[in-house]
Design an enzyme around this catalytic site. Structure first.
Site, mmCIF file in Angstrom:
data_model
loop_
_atom_site.group_PDB
_atom_site.id
_atom_site.type_symbol
_atom_site.label_atom_id
_atom_site.label_comp_id
_atom_site.label_asym_id
_atom_site.label_seq_id
_atom_site.Cartn_x
_atom_site.Cartn_y
_atom_site.Cartn_z
ATOM 1 N N LYS A 77 1.306 23.349 -0.370
ATOM 2 C CA LYS A 77 0.627 22.288 -1.131
ATOM 3 C C LYS A 77 1.142 22.183 -2.570
ATOM 4 C CE LYS A 77 -3.619 21.989 1.609
ATOM 5 N NZ LYS A 77 -3.049 22.615 2.798
ATOM 6 N N ALA A 129 22.651 22.700 -0.038
ATOM 7 C CA ALA A 129 24.101 22.641 0.112
ATOM 8 C C ALA A 129 24.658 23.863 0.819
ATOM 9 C CB ALA A 129 24.756 22.487 -1.262
ATOM 10 N N GLY A 130 23.984 25.007 0.659
ATOM 11 C CA GLY A 130 24.521 26.252 1.202
ATOM 12 C C GLY A 130 24.101 26.581 2.611
ATOM 13 N N SER A 156 -0.251 20.672 -6.106
ATOM 14 C CA SER A 156 -0.632 19.269 -5.957
ATOM 15 C C SER A 156 -1.978 18.985 -6.595
ATOM 16 C CB SER A 156 -0.669 18.890 -4.468
ATOM 17 O OG SER A 156 0.590 19.041 -3.878
ATOM 18 N N ASP A 169 1.430 -8.346 6.604
ATOM 19 C CA ASP A 169 1.361 -9.648 5.945
ATOM 20 C C ASP A 169 2.477 -9.716 4.895
ATOM 21 O OD1 ASP A 169 0.310 -9.349 3.065
ATOM 22 O OD2 ASP A 169 -0.497 -11.306 3.629
ATOM 23 N N TYR A 201 2.477 -19.996 7.730
ATOM 24 C CA TYR A 201 1.130 -20.559 7.850
ATOM 25 C C TYR A 201 0.686 -21.048 6.475
ATOM 26 C CZ TYR A 201 -0.231 -15.933 6.059
ATOM 27 O OH TYR A 201 -0.354 -14.797 5.298
ATOM 28 N N ARG A 247 -2.469 -8.804 -0.359
ATOM 29 C CA ARG A 247 -2.162 -9.624 0.808
ATOM 30 C C ARG A 247 -1.896 -11.060 0.370
ATOM 31 N NH1 ARG A 247 -5.356 -7.968 6.238
ATOM 32 N NH2 ARG A 247 -4.659 -10.092 6.685
ATOM 33 N N HIS A 255 3.323 -13.077 9.297
ATOM 34 C CA HIS A 255 3.322 -11.623 9.377
ATOM 35 C C HIS A 255 4.544 -11.178 10.182
ATOM 36 C CE1 HIS A 255 -1.231 -10.925 8.533
ATOM 37 N NE2 HIS A 255 -0.773 -11.979 7.875
#
Length: 704
Positions: free
Chosen positions: A88, A138-139, A274, A410, A448, A478, A610
């Protein structure tokens, strides 16, 4: 540098308390050299930003200490950022590399070899290898992920380390289990218990350590980052003795890392808890320290430098500054799906990888959509699964992380998803009143009409007098319910104070307790008031119209067919059973009103239909699955209505709009800009300037 880096560092500092915290930041270090540098840092910054140095044996031990609140911060490579997520923790600041003119928050993972040997990337079996550390990007994660198909490894529960130990003849993989797999530590040169240690106590640990393992002739290949060779060999004549192994089994000069690399990897990041993670104090410490001790301000103490022969202590020496990571970004979003997929591939069997790739996961917003999705999944003959999110934005995040693959959105959220890198797949074409033909998959989508609906009896309201009335919206962000009407009002008034346009509103997704949530009612128990999902009874097209029909609001912002879909017996729910369409009218932009059947001549704007969205690499699979499902469960499908119907809902508009006739192909409009059209995209971009979207802020960071 003096102009650029402070500007980057200032990003996100609005509202940040600049006062020194009562308790300092506890920085975790993993070696004697890091502890020494940390103590120097502490002494230099203590007057403005008190801090303390906490020593642990390894990065994993630092992660555990932070999770247990015994430390607060540490800088980690991407592989360890992934590990930290399980505790966490989240990344709060990213290292910036490159130059003032070309800053970057990523690096390239490369495979470096000496010239004069003719083996390629697909010929590494039996060679001697040098790695930065077990579980590092990378390793380990990137190269072993690419080499997996060459390993004698079926996947868990057999240990991956065992397979790698058999693949290479000898290795130095710091942090590996040298007792169980001695080959992985054979080339390491640490003394006693420090042999193969997970810190600079092992001389071949980290980028420079792995390169020195190659440079001194101990190993045949070193898996490092692109700048490692340049940092250790500043003279071009020395660098020219080395080459890069490319994924296409060729070789290129070390300068050609942009064309020849194993992967692009997110930069190292500072991580914290967090929750209650001292994020602001950590950022202020980094901000002040970079200003005082960064590369643009030479001092005896250098934050981005390591004394003597040491390299990359606390931070990478190549760092030129920090970039604050938006709060919406967790470890998985920071690392990105390609990197997450690479890590997953090292933790799954081949069969599990194949099964994961074969399925399509649909994201449902709220429990009612989840119920319909599960009905769909139970009837489907394809590998269709469901996931649940509380909001549309949370669904978009799931698709970005690969936890879900698709959903229908939407236009407003298509814009958001597109800004985050998702693409439209299929469009919802509304049911045509002119044709009953099922052959309309290729019919261009027409969109629409976004309309403003009022009660006919409330004759005093026109578009010119709508301000100050009570309003009902489908949801924030929306198209018909928010973006179009609010965009028009912003243009008319020049004000972004949305909560002052109307006396009261229900705009699901607004701040709870605000004026914009005043008319919302939640579910039947009065819970989840103003949430942007079907738990709020006034959510969506039908919900916004219900808000008007039940006399909560004076005007509802919906689409052209909403009134017709919920009146004259079309909706049998108790609240709508007695409603008649001629009891409602539309507000026209010229100040007149018209019957609800005349939307073509009385609307606020034409809105894009949509559409289903997905990740670009998954789009073709999602399209194929949906077209197959549509043939079975679509409006003209052979198993609708007997088994299941995609475009019918127990309530209204779950997963798809109920008036969808067909999911239609896009006719080349396969980006959000092309699908929405430049006029709509510009209008939304202008409206977005009125408010800060945490998701758009996060996506801007990820797409940089």
């Amino acid at each position: 540098m003096k102009l650029f880096i402070p500007a980057l560092l200032f990003l996100g500092t609005l509202g940040l308390c600049l006062a020194a915290p009562k308790k300092g930041v506890r920085w975790c270090v993993i070696s004697t050299a890091e502890y020494s540098k940390c103590r120097q840092w502490q002494s230099k910054i203590r007057r403005t930003n008190p801090m303390f140095c906490i020593r642990r044996a390894s990065p994993t031990d630092c992660i555990r200490a932070i999770a247990a609140k015994r430390a607060d911060a540490v800088t980690l490579d991407g592989g360890l950022v992934f590990e930290a997520d399980q505790y966490k923790l989240r990344p709060v600041a990213a290292e910036i590399y490159g130059t003032e003119e070309n800053p970057q928050t990523y690096y390239y993972a490369v495979a470096v070899v000496k010239k004069g040997f003719n083996f390629q990337l697909n010929q590494l079996q039996g060679r001697k290898s040098c790695h930065t550390g077990l579980g590092r990007s990378a390793g380990w994660n990137i190269p072993i992920g690419l080499l997996r198909r060459f390993l004698d490894w079926a996947g868990p529960p057999e240990p991956l380390q065992k397979a790698v130990a058999k693949f290479f003849s000898q290795s130095c993989v710091p942090c590996a289990d040298g007792n169980a797999y001695p080959n992985l530590c054979q080339l390491c040169i640490g003394k006693g218990k420090d042999k193969c240690a997970c810190s600079s106590q092992e001389p071949y640990f980290g980028y420079s350590g792995a390169f020195n393992c190659l440079h001194k002739g101990i190993g045949d290949v070193a898996f490092v980052k692109e700048s490692t060779v340049f940092e250790n060999l500043p003279q071009k004549a020395d660098r020219d003795k080395y080459e890069l192994l490319c994924p296409d089994n060729t070789r290129k000069p070390v300068e050609a890392f942009r064309e020849c690399h194993l992967a692009r990897v997110p930069s190292h990041a500072v991580v914290a808890r967090s929750v209650n993670g001292k994020e602001n104090s950590i950022w202020e410490l980094l901000y002040q320290s970079q200003k005082k001790f960064g590369k643009s301000n030479p001092q005896e103490f250098q934050l981005f430098g390591s004394p003597g022969q040491q390299k990359d202590l606390l931070f990478r020496d190549a760092t030129i500054g920090f970039l604050k990571i938006p709060s919406k970004i967790d470890s998985k979003l920071y690392l990105g799906l390609p990197y997450l997929t690479a890590i997953q591939g090292l933790r799954e069997t081949a069969a599990e990888v194949e099964a994961r790739q074969a399925k399509v996961v649909w994201c449902a917003v709220g429990p009612e959509e989840l119920r319909k999705c599960r009905q769909w999944s139970s009837q489907s003959s394809q590998n269709l699964n469901c996931s649940l999110a509380s909001t549309t934005e949370d669904c978009i995040v799931q698709v970005l992380k690969g936890e879900a693959d698709a959903m229908s959105l939407d236009g407003g959220f298509i814009y958001t998803a597109g800004k985050c890198g998702l693409v439209p797949v299929l469009a919802e074409n509304q049911k045509s009143r002119q044709s009953s033909s099922s052959d309309c998959v290729h019919r261009p989508t027409q969109g629409y009409f976004a309309v403003a609906v009022v009660r006919k009896a409330n004759g005093g309201i026109t578009w010119n007098s709508v301000r100050g009335t009570k309003s009902c919206h489908t949801a924030v962000d929306r198209t018909a319910g928010w973006n179009i009407p609010m965009g028009l009002l912003v243009n008319q008034t020049g004000s972004c104070k949305f909560d002052e346009f109307f006396s009261q509103s229900c705009a699901p997704g607004s701040q709870p307790g605000s004026n914009l949530c005043a008319l919302c009612v939640g579910n039947d128990q009065g819970v989840d008031k103003c949430v942007p999902n079907s738990n709020e009874r006034y959510y969506g097209y039908t919900g916004a119209f219900r808000c008007l029909a039940e006399n909560a609001g004076d005007v509802a912002f919906v689409k052209d067919v909403t009134v017709l879909d919920n009146t004259n017996g079309q909706n049998t729910e108790e609240w709508a059973r007695e409603l008649r369409s001629d009891d409602f009218e539309l507000l026209c932009l010229d100040g007149t009103r018209k019957p609800v059947t005349e939307a073509q001549n009385c609307h606020l704007a034409v809105a894009p239909s949509h559409a289903v969205v997905s990740r670009k690499e998954k789009a073709a699979q999602v399209e194929q699955v949906l077209l197959t499902e549509q043939a079975q469960f679509g409006r003209y499908g052979k198993d609708c209505p007997d088994k299941f119907c995609l475009f019918r809902s127990e309530t209204k508009n779950l997963l798809f709009n109920d008036n969808t006739e067909v999911l239609a192909q896009l006719q080349g409009k396969t980006t959000y800009e092309k699908y929405l059209g430049s006029e709509y995209v510009t209008a939304i971009a202008n409206l977005k300037q009125c408010s800060v979207s945490p998701l758009l802020e996060a996506c801007a960071f990820m797409m940089r």
